[in-house]
Design an enzyme around this catalytic site. Structure first.
Site, mmCIF file in Angstrom:
data_model
loop_
_atom_site.group_PDB
_atom_site.id
_atom_site.type_symbol
_atom_site.label_atom_id
_atom_site.label_comp_id
_atom_site.label_asym_id
_atom_site.label_seq_id
_atom_site.Cartn_x
_atom_site.Cartn_y
_atom_site.Cartn_z
ATOM 1 N N GLU A 34 7.988 10.218 9.821
ATOM 2 C CA GLU A 34 6.705 10.946 9.889
ATOM 3 C C GLU A 34 5.512 10.028 9.643
ATOM 4 O OE1 GLU A 34 4.602 13.411 11.043
ATOM 5 O OE2 GLU A 34 6.185 14.758 10.372
ATOM 6 N N THR A 84 0.828 -1.212 0.000
ATOM 7 C CA THR A 84 0.000 0.000 0.000
ATOM 8 C C THR A 84 0.862 1.262 0.000
ATOM 9 O OG1 THR A 84 -1.627 -1.223 1.272
ATOM 10 C CG2 THR A 84 -1.864 1.175 1.249
ATOM 11 N N LYS A 111 2.644 4.043 18.368
ATOM 12 C CA LYS A 111 2.660 5.451 17.944
ATOM 13 C C LYS A 111 2.818 6.376 19.153
ATOM 14 C CE LYS A 111 -0.231 4.225 13.997
ATOM 15 N NZ LYS A 111 -1.598 3.998 13.534
HETATM 16 P P1 NAP Z 1 1.810 -4.081 2.823
HETATM 17 O O1 NAP Z 1 0.791 -3.536 1.915
HETATM 18 O O2 NAP Z 1 1.572 -5.389 3.507
HETATM 19 O O3 NAP Z 1 3.190 -4.178 2.010
HETATM 20 C C1 NAP Z 1 4.328 -4.764 2.541
HETATM 21 C C2 NAP Z 1 5.337 -4.914 1.429
HETATM 22 O O4 NAP Z 1 6.524 -5.465 1.972
HETATM 23 C C3 NAP Z 1 4.862 -5.850 0.289
HETATM 24 O O5 NAP Z 1 5.154 -5.242 -0.933
HETATM 25 C C4 NAP Z 1 5.740 -7.088 0.479
HETATM 26 O O6 NAP Z 1 6.084 -7.745 -0.728
HETATM 27 C C5 NAP Z 1 6.977 -6.464 1.080
HETATM 28 N N1 NAP Z 1 7.802 -7.428 1.782
HETATM 29 C C6 NAP Z 1 7.442 -8.325 2.713
HETATM 30 N N2 NAP Z 1 8.510 -9.027 3.099
HETATM 31 C C7 NAP Z 1 9.553 -8.541 2.389
HETATM 32 C C8 NAP Z 1 10.929 -8.856 2.313
HETATM 33 N N3 NAP Z 1 11.433 -9.824 3.053
HETATM 34 N N4 NAP Z 1 11.708 -8.143 1.462
HETATM 35 C C9 NAP Z 1 11.205 -7.169 0.688
HETATM 36 N N5 NAP Z 1 9.898 -6.828 0.719
HETATM 37 C C10 NAP Z 1 9.102 -7.518 1.540
HETATM 38 O O7 NAP Z 1 2.181 -3.040 3.975
HETATM 39 P P2 NAP Z 1 1.853 -1.480 3.997
HETATM 40 O O8 NAP Z 1 0.451 -1.293 4.432
HETATM 41 O O9 NAP Z 1 2.325 -0.854 2.748
HETATM 42 O O10 NAP Z 1 2.762 -1.014 5.242
HETATM 43 C C11 NAP Z 1 4.141 -0.812 5.121
HETATM 44 C C12 NAP Z 1 4.643 -0.113 6.397
HETATM 45 O O11 NAP Z 1 3.962 1.117 6.535
HETATM 46 C C13 NAP Z 1 4.376 -0.884 7.698
HETATM 47 O O12 NAP Z 1 5.425 -0.624 8.596
HETATM 48 C C14 NAP Z 1 3.099 -0.247 8.209
HETATM 49 O O13 NAP Z 1 2.935 -0.362 9.609
HETATM 50 C C15 NAP Z 1 3.322 1.182 7.814
HETATM 51 N N6 NAP Z 1 2.102 1.981 7.695
HETATM 52 C C16 NAP Z 1 1.115 1.581 6.867
HETATM 53 C C17 NAP Z 1 -0.034 2.361 6.744
HETATM 54 C C18 NAP Z 1 -1.141 1.983 5.825
HETATM 55 O O14 NAP Z 1 -2.126 2.723 5.746
HETATM 56 N N7 NAP Z 1 -1.054 0.863 5.107
HETATM 57 C C19 NAP Z 1 -0.136 3.559 7.475
HETATM 58 C C20 NAP Z 1 0.918 3.957 8.293
HETATM 59 C C21 NAP Z 1 2.042 3.151 8.394
HETATM 60 P P3 NAP Z 1 4.979 -8.446 -1.683
HETATM 61 O O15 NAP Z 1 4.092 -7.317 -2.158
HETATM 62 O O16 NAP Z 1 5.779 -9.023 -2.787
HETATM 63 O O17 NAP Z 1 4.279 -9.433 -0.828
HETATM 64 N N1 HSE Z 2 -3.797 -0.144 11.312
HETATM 65 C C1 HSE Z 2 -3.454 1.239 11.380
HETATM 66 C C2 HSE Z 2 -4.733 2.033 11.663
HETATM 67 C C3 HSE Z 2 -2.827 1.665 10.054
HETATM 68 O O1 HSE Z 2 -5.834 1.482 11.604
HETATM 69 O O2 HSE Z 2 -4.646 3.207 12.004
HETATM 70 C C4 HSE Z 2 -2.136 2.984 10.130
HETATM 71 O O3 HSE Z 2 -1.050 2.959 11.001
#
Ligand code: NAP
Ligand code: HSE
Length: 428
Positions: free
Chosen positions: A131, A14, A207
């Protein structure tokens, strides 16, 4: 002409794809603002064949995030994998060892290992920016480290998990049970792969630990947070709270007291008409109080592709401009290992219980509260169809320990038919 700033992006889910999209879409705007071209050298994820809805052909591919972090053509390692151990931690450590700056959205990693990583980064003269790790698109880290740097911060509060706020909002607005609202949130893809991170308050706790470190100059201390999730919030509590002019929110509060650093993340009642009470759905809100500024309220999207990538790019732009700060706003070596303080600051409490509908039952409960030094402010008994009557009590300000003493004594009586629920009331 300034050299381009070259990114290596690990994680193309994402957030990662959102970052790639902004770099491609806003190339000219980013260059105009920072004075440098921002380029992507290489990317990494597990599955190279996956269609991610974005053109990755221009970038080198690494299956191993650690190898990406060490590449010579990467200046800034952007970690968007997630998790407090495993590849994310290994790759961030490898990046710092290889002399790269790091941008991450990973609150779990920094809440658990932030002190050690900050010390490593600062010893190497590198930056770690995060951030996006707190409250998604809201620039709260920047507000604390820069805009409010002239203040002694007295309190930081907020609703920092959108999934929990969505569930609680749906329970209130649509009259859904916790299980129904959870299933709805899950169906919409809001819930983390491990739901406990959201509903157990852990994600929001991570957080809060990061905000506390910056606000109070303390080492990030996730283990010091009094943590309680929303799993036990019943529709009866949502309705009763509404009836008395409150809404239930998973609220984080951190403050320094004479005894140390108090950090809690718990379901609390807040006045329905307050800014926090008005917060709907997945939106986040952070409230910061400083001795000079008074109260600052920041509100915005706490998650999702665009908002989170926006925050990542804010950090990337700062690095492109050559702007760097210690990881937690002051050198990691000077962060204080503040003693953990349990929240003893008095507050009003909401109590809900089932009582046998017979003479003297209420008197027993009132006596228990009186003996514990808890004074009743308001009380309501609702109509009922059997021998047990639902009773609500709002207390005057009292210490949590007095409430716990009273609850224990109540449970030992023969008049309480349903284990009492106690929630703190925060007037903000
Ligand atoms: P996500 O959609 O699950 O994506 C994770 C990515 O990491 C996928 O592309 C996955 O690859 C890749 N990955 C997993 N294992 C890996 C490895 N060993 N080497 C290289 N790549 C690997 O997660 P996300 O929602 O983008 O979140 C990413 C970070 O942002 C997390 O720390 C999360 O807490 C933080 N965050 C997310 C949000 C949100 O709204 N989603 C908000 C704030 C913070 P594949 O695609 O090939 O499986
Ligand atoms: N799971 C988290 C939330 C994603 O619902 O706020 C963003 O950090």
């Amino acid at each position: 002409m300034a050299q381009p700033l070259r990114l290596g992006i690990a994680g193309l889910g994402t957030v990662g794809t959102g970052v790639v999209k902004i770099v491609r879409k806003h190339a000219a705007l980013l260059e105009a603002r920072t004075g440098r071209r921002i380029a992507i050298s290489a990317v990494s994820a597990r599955d190279r064949a996956k269609d991610r809805g974005v053109n990755l052909n221009d970038y080198a591919w690494e299956t191993d995030a650690v190898a990406l972090a060490r590449r010579d053509d990467v200046d800034v390692f952007v970690e968007l994998i997630g998790g407090d151990e495993g590849p994310a931690k290994a790759a961030v450590e490898a990046a710092l060892a290889a002399g790269k700056d790091v941008v991450t959205a990973n609150k779990a990693l920094l809440a658990m290992h932030g002190q050690a990583l900050a010390e490593t980064a600062e010893a190497a003269g590198r930056a770690i920016r995060f951030e996006a790790a707190v409250a998604g698109g809201i620039p709260v880290i920047k507000a604390l480290t820069e805009g409010l740097a002239g203040n002694e911060i007295t309190r930081v509060m907020g609703v920092m998990n959108g999934t929990c706020n969505y569930i609680l909002t749906r329970m209130e607005k649509a009259g859904l049970t916790y299980e129904e609202a959870f299933a709805e949130a899950d169906g919409l893809g809001y819930v983390e792969a491990d739901p406990t991170l959201d509903v157990g308050g852990i994600d929001a706790g991570h957080k809060l630990a990061l905000l506390s470190a910056i606000a109070f100059g303390t080492r990030p201390d996730f283990g010091g947070i009094e943590l309680e999730g929303i799993e036990r919030v019943a529709i009866e509590d949502i309705r009763a709270a509404a009836d008395m002019g409150y809404r239930i929110k998973l609220l984080g509060v951190a403050q320094r007291t004479g005894r140390g650093l108090e950090q809690r993340m718990q379901p609390c009642l807040v006045p329905s008409k307050s800014p926090l009470g008005q917060l709907q759905g997945g939106t986040n809100m952070v409230v910061i109080e400083g001795d000079a500024v008074g109260q600052v309220v920041l509100r915005g999207p706490g998650a999702g592709e665009g908002p989170t990538a926006s925050a990542v790019m804010g950090d990337v732009c700062d690095l492109a401009r050559g702007f760097r700060l210690p990881v937690f706003g002051q050198p990691a070596a000077t962060l204080d290992a503040a003693p953990r303080a349990r929240s003893e600051l008095p507050a009003p409490f909401y109590l809900r219980m089932g009582l046998l509908d017979k003479p003297g039952a209420l008197a027993k409960v009132a006596a228990i509260l009186g003996n514990a030094g808890v004074s009743i402010d308001r009380m309501r008994q609702y109509g009922h169809a059997d021998t047990s009557a639902p009773v609500l009590i709002v207390t005057h300000r009292t210490a949590r320990s007095a409430i716990d003493t009273a609850l224990e004594a109540m449970s030992a009586t023969d008049v309480v038919t349903e284990a009492p629920v106690a929630l703190r009331i925060e007037h903000l």
